[in-house]
Each structure stands twice: as C-alpha cells, then as structure tokens.
Design a protein around this motif. Structure first.
Motif, PDB file in Angstrom:
ATOM      1  N   TYR A 174      28.425 -29.343   7.543  1.00 13.27           N
ATOM      2  CA  TYR A 174      29.723 -29.875   8.242  1.00 13.27           C
ATOM      3  C   TYR A 174      28.853 -29.644   9.421  1.00 13.27           C
ATOM      4  O   TYR A 174      27.803 -29.621   9.594  1.00 13.27           O
ATOM      5  N   HIS A 175      29.331 -30.386  10.578  1.00 18.35           N
ATOM      6  CA  HIS A 175      28.714 -31.253  11.492  1.00 18.35           C
ATOM      7  C   HIS A 175      29.072 -30.411  13.139  1.00 18.35           C
ATOM      8  O   HIS A 175      28.265 -30.194  14.075  1.00 18.35           O
ATOM      9  N   THR A 176      30.150 -29.895  13.214  1.00 17.45           N
ATOM     10  CA  THR A 176      30.905 -29.568  14.478  1.00 17.45           C
ATOM     11  C   THR A 176      31.312 -28.058  13.867  1.00 17.45           C
ATOM     12  O   THR A 176      31.698 -27.795  13.147  1.00 17.45           O
ATOM     13  N   PRO A 177      31.136 -27.366  14.998  1.00 19.51           N
ATOM     14  CA  PRO A 177      32.049 -25.545  15.119  1.00 19.51           C
ATOM     15  C   PRO A 177      33.672 -25.218  14.070  1.00 19.51           C
ATOM     16  O   PRO A 177      33.653 -24.628  13.482  1.00 19.51           O
ATOM     17  N   GLU A 178      34.126 -27.121  14.808  1.00 17.52           N
ATOM     18  CA  GLU A 178      35.392 -26.837  13.903  1.00 17.52           C
ATOM     19  C   GLU A 178      35.661 -27.480  12.602  1.00 17.52           C
ATOM     20  O   GLU A 178      36.303 -26.449  11.708  1.00 17.52           O
ATOM     21  N   GLN A 179      34.803 -27.767  12.332  1.00 18.33           N
ATOM     22  CA  GLN A 179      33.943 -28.228  11.011  1.00 18.33           C
ATOM     23  C   GLN A 179      34.277 -27.026  10.094  1.00 18.33           C
ATOM     24  O   GLN A 179      34.577 -26.537   9.182  1.00 18.33           O
ATOM     25  N   LYS A 180      32.738 -26.270  10.276  1.00 16.93           N
ATOM     26  CA  LYS A 180      32.469 -24.805   9.731  1.00 16.93           C
ATOM     27  C   LYS A 180      34.109 -24.378  10.029  1.00 16.93           C
ATOM     28  O   LYS A 180      33.473 -23.153   8.534  1.00 16.93           O
ATOM     29  N   TRP A 186      38.547 -22.728   4.316  1.00 18.44           N
ATOM     30  CA  TRP A 186      38.942 -23.382   3.129  1.00 18.44           C
ATOM     31  C   TRP A 186      38.307 -22.788   1.631  1.00 18.44           C
ATOM     32  O   TRP A 186      39.260 -22.840   0.590  1.00 18.44           O
ATOM     33  N   VAL A 187      36.699 -22.363   1.919  1.00 22.23           N
ATOM     34  CA  VAL A 187      35.382 -21.878   0.347  1.00 22.23           C
ATOM     35  C   VAL A 187      36.449 -20.852   0.105  1.00 22.23           C
ATOM     36  O   VAL A 187      36.666 -19.899   0.559  1.00 22.23           O
ATOM     37  N   LEU A 188      35.931 -20.955  -1.341  1.00 28.69           N
ATOM     38  CA  LEU A 188      36.561 -19.650  -1.817  1.00 28.69           C
ATOM     39  C   LEU A 188      34.679 -19.783  -2.833  1.00 28.69           C
ATOM     40  O   LEU A 188      34.885 -18.332  -3.033  1.00 28.69           O
ATOM     41  N   THR A 189      34.107 -20.697  -2.912  1.00 27.59           N
ATOM     42  CA  THR A 189      32.935 -19.068  -3.674  1.00 27.59           C
ATOM     43  C   THR A 189      31.383 -19.846  -2.966  1.00 27.59           C
ATOM     44  O   THR A 189      30.552 -19.844  -3.933  1.00 27.59           O
ATOM     45  N   ASP A 194      25.565 -24.050   5.764  1.00 30.61           N
ATOM     46  CA  ASP A 194      24.780 -24.243   6.427  1.00 30.61           C
ATOM     47  C   ASP A 194      24.934 -25.511   7.764  1.00 30.61           C
ATOM     48  O   ASP A 194      25.276 -26.716   6.515  1.00 30.61           O
ATOM     49  N   TYR A 195      24.528 -26.018   8.724  1.00 30.63           N
ATOM     50  CA  TYR A 195      24.632 -27.797   9.430  1.00 30.63           C
ATOM     51  C   TYR A 195      23.296 -28.640   8.796  1.00 30.63           C
ATOM     52  O   TYR A 195      22.758 -27.346   7.910  1.00 30.63           O
ATOM     53  N   PRO A 196      23.422 -29.468   9.147  1.00 27.81           N
ATOM     54  CA  PRO A 196      22.875 -30.245   8.018  1.00 27.81           C
ATOM     55  C   PRO A 196      21.405 -29.693   8.692  1.00 27.81           C
ATOM     56  O   PRO A 196      20.212 -29.937   7.628  1.00 27.81           O
ATOM     57  N   TRP A 212      20.256 -36.888  -1.104  1.00 27.83           N
ATOM     58  CA  TRP A 212      21.673 -35.781  -1.138  1.00 27.83           C
ATOM     59  C   TRP A 212      22.416 -36.606  -0.135  1.00 27.83           C
ATOM     60  O   TRP A 212      22.147 -37.145   0.107  1.00 27.83           O
ATOM     61  N   SER A 213      23.354 -35.541   0.103  1.00 33.76           N
ATOM     62  CA  SER A 213      24.887 -35.970   0.598  1.00 33.76           C
ATOM     63  C   SER A 213      25.413 -34.435   1.314  1.00 33.76           C
ATOM     64  O   SER A 213      24.671 -33.397   0.398  1.00 33.76           O
ATOM     65  N   TRP A 214      25.865 -34.738   1.898  1.00 36.76           N
ATOM     66  CA  TRP A 214      27.063 -33.759   2.487  1.00 36.76           C
ATOM     67  C   TRP A 214      28.208 -33.507   1.346  1.00 36.76           C
ATOM     68  O   TRP A 214      28.788 -34.680   1.822  1.00 36.76           O
ATOM     69  N   THR A 215      29.258 -32.496   1.264  1.00 35.12           N
ATOM     70  CA  THR A 215      29.989 -32.419   1.792  1.00 35.12           C
ATOM     71  C   THR A 215      31.492 -31.560   2.547  1.00 35.12           C
ATOM     72  O   THR A 215      31.148 -30.646   2.945  1.00 35.12           O
ATOM     73  N   ILE A 216      31.757 -32.438   3.115  1.00 32.11           N
ATOM     74  CA  ILE A 216      32.730 -31.628   4.633  1.00 32.11           C
ATOM     75  C   ILE A 216      33.951 -32.074   4.202  1.00 32.11           C
ATOM     76  O   ILE A 216      34.632 -32.969   3.600  1.00 32.11           O
ATOM     77  N   ILE A 217      34.250 -30.991   4.603  1.00 28.37           N
ATOM     78  CA  ILE A 217      35.520 -30.440   4.760  1.00 28.37           C
ATOM     79  C   ILE A 217      36.831 -30.786   5.541  1.00 28.37           C
ATOM     80  O   ILE A 217      36.467 -31.115   6.724  1.00 28.37           O
ATOM     81  N   SER A 218      37.845 -31.962   5.775  1.00 30.11           N
ATOM     82  CA  SER A 218      38.454 -32.580   6.795  1.00 30.11           C
ATOM     83  C   SER A 218      39.752 -32.536   6.666  1.00 30.11           C
ATOM     84  O   SER A 218      40.124 -33.179   5.315  1.00 30.11           O
TER      85      SER A 218
END
Length: 218
Positions: A174-180, A186-189, A194-196, A212-218
């Motif tokens: 995640y990139h922001t506290p809001e995304q975190k 949301w996350v279960l498992t 962490d941040y990037p 590498w890449s990130w999964t960002i939930i939005s």
C-alpha cells in the motif's frame, strides 16, 4: 531488480470494500488460512467464492513468455499455483515449456485442470522440494506475504536457490495510510505486509535479485 507489472492484463477485481470493515470473524480467518475448500470454493467471505478456470491468465502467460524470452525446454515454477490455472496457460502460451506448480493446498492441487495433472506439487514455499538451479524462471504471485517476515525471507532465498536468475514476485502492499487501512480490513491470509520501502528492505535482506510488483487493494 526492477518493478514491472506483468499482471496488468488481468481483469480488475470488483470488491465490496465495505464488506469487512466491521471486523473479520476469527473463525472465517481461521478457515481461510487452511487454504482448503472454504477458501477456494466456499462463500465469498472465506476467500475466492468459487475459484474456476475462465481463461483470464492467458494474456498474462503470453506476457510472461515474451518478457523472459522463454523457449521450448525451459523450466518454469509457479509457487502458490493454487489449482494450476497459470501453469495450464503457460503451457499453452509456450509450447515445449516444462511448467510446474507448487501450493500448500492439497485441496487446490487435487482440483486442478486435467492438463496439469502430475505437474503440481503440494509443498511450502519456505522449503522448496527441488534441487538448486532447477528452473529458468520462478514465479511467486500473491503468496510470499502469507508467511511471517522471517518466513518471507526464507521463501525469497529459496526462490534464488532453485532458480537460475529470473524470478518474479507480487506481494501485498500500500502507498498511503488509507490504503493500508483498507488492506487490513480486507485481507484474510497475509501474515506480513508493508509499504514498498519495507518490502525493498526485506528483498535486500533476503538477497532477492528478481523482479517484483505490488498488489494494492483499492
């Protein structure tokens, strides 16, 4: 070790982000972390809500084959392969490739497509059951973060051990506290996230040299 979005061709998932904001049921989390029938084919609150082949991995497989210049006879490992849908589509995208998968879920491996029967193994990414330098490309998509931090380091080191240099991982971030906050609702498992910058520190600690890449939930 560049960032690259090799999963950009996947359809964007539509999530009800309000669904879990009132707090996750501990029993739902417990059952989800078993990575069994509840997680893959049970109600949506446990995980996928029905994990079925629909061809969405085909363009991703083509992008992977093209990006890494995969040729007949090369060996590819998909860690966290679930039911082996990407394994199936890599075989289609790269005729002559030797593609294998590994997943902790015996349920998922038993419910794989017939095309990949015998190519999937049950195992843990922290201790891969393969000799050193076995694969020309190692993939680990949305699985490393299911380990605790020390386990994530071990898994990344195992990727380096069994590979010949090419690797690609995608992890929760995640990139922001809001995304975190959305992620944690949301996350279960996931056991570690962490941040990037935190992930990049972990990659360096593990000696991970792949992409590498990130999964960002939005």
């Amino acid at each position: 070790m560049p960032e690259i979005d090799l999963l950009r061709a996947l359809p964007k998932t539509k999530r009800n982000l309000q669904q879990r904001t009132v707090g996750k049921d501990p029993e739902v989390v417990r059952l989800s972390k078993q990575f069994g029938e509840h997680y893959f084919d049970g109600p949506r609150e446990y995980g996928y809500g029905g994990y079925r082949y629909d061809g969405r991995w085909q363009p991703v497989a083509r992008d992977i084959v093209a990006h890494y210049g995969l040729k007949p006879g090369m060996r590819v490992l998909d860690i966290g392969c679930a039911k082996g849908f990407l394994v199936k589509d890599l075989l289609g995208a790269g005729p002559g490739l030797e593609v294998f998968g590994l997943d902790i879920s015996e349920y998922a491996v038993k419910h794989c497509p017939p095309e990949v029967v015998g190519r999937l193994h049950v195992g843990n990414c922290e201790a891969l059951p393969f000799p050193d330098g076995s694969f020309d490309l190692v993939l680990a998509l949305d699985v490393i973060h299911n380990q605790k931090r020390d386990g994530a380091i071990r898994a990344l080191r195992e990727i380096g051990r069994v590979g010949k240099g090419n690797a690609f991982v995608r992890v929760d971030s995640y990139h922001t506290p809001e995304q975190k906050a959305v992620f944690e609702d949301w996350v279960l498992t996931a056991e570690f996230h962490d941040y990037p910058d935190g992930w990049l520190t972990l990659f360096e600690e593990a000696g991970y040299q792949g992409d590498w890449s990130w999964t960002i939930i939005s």
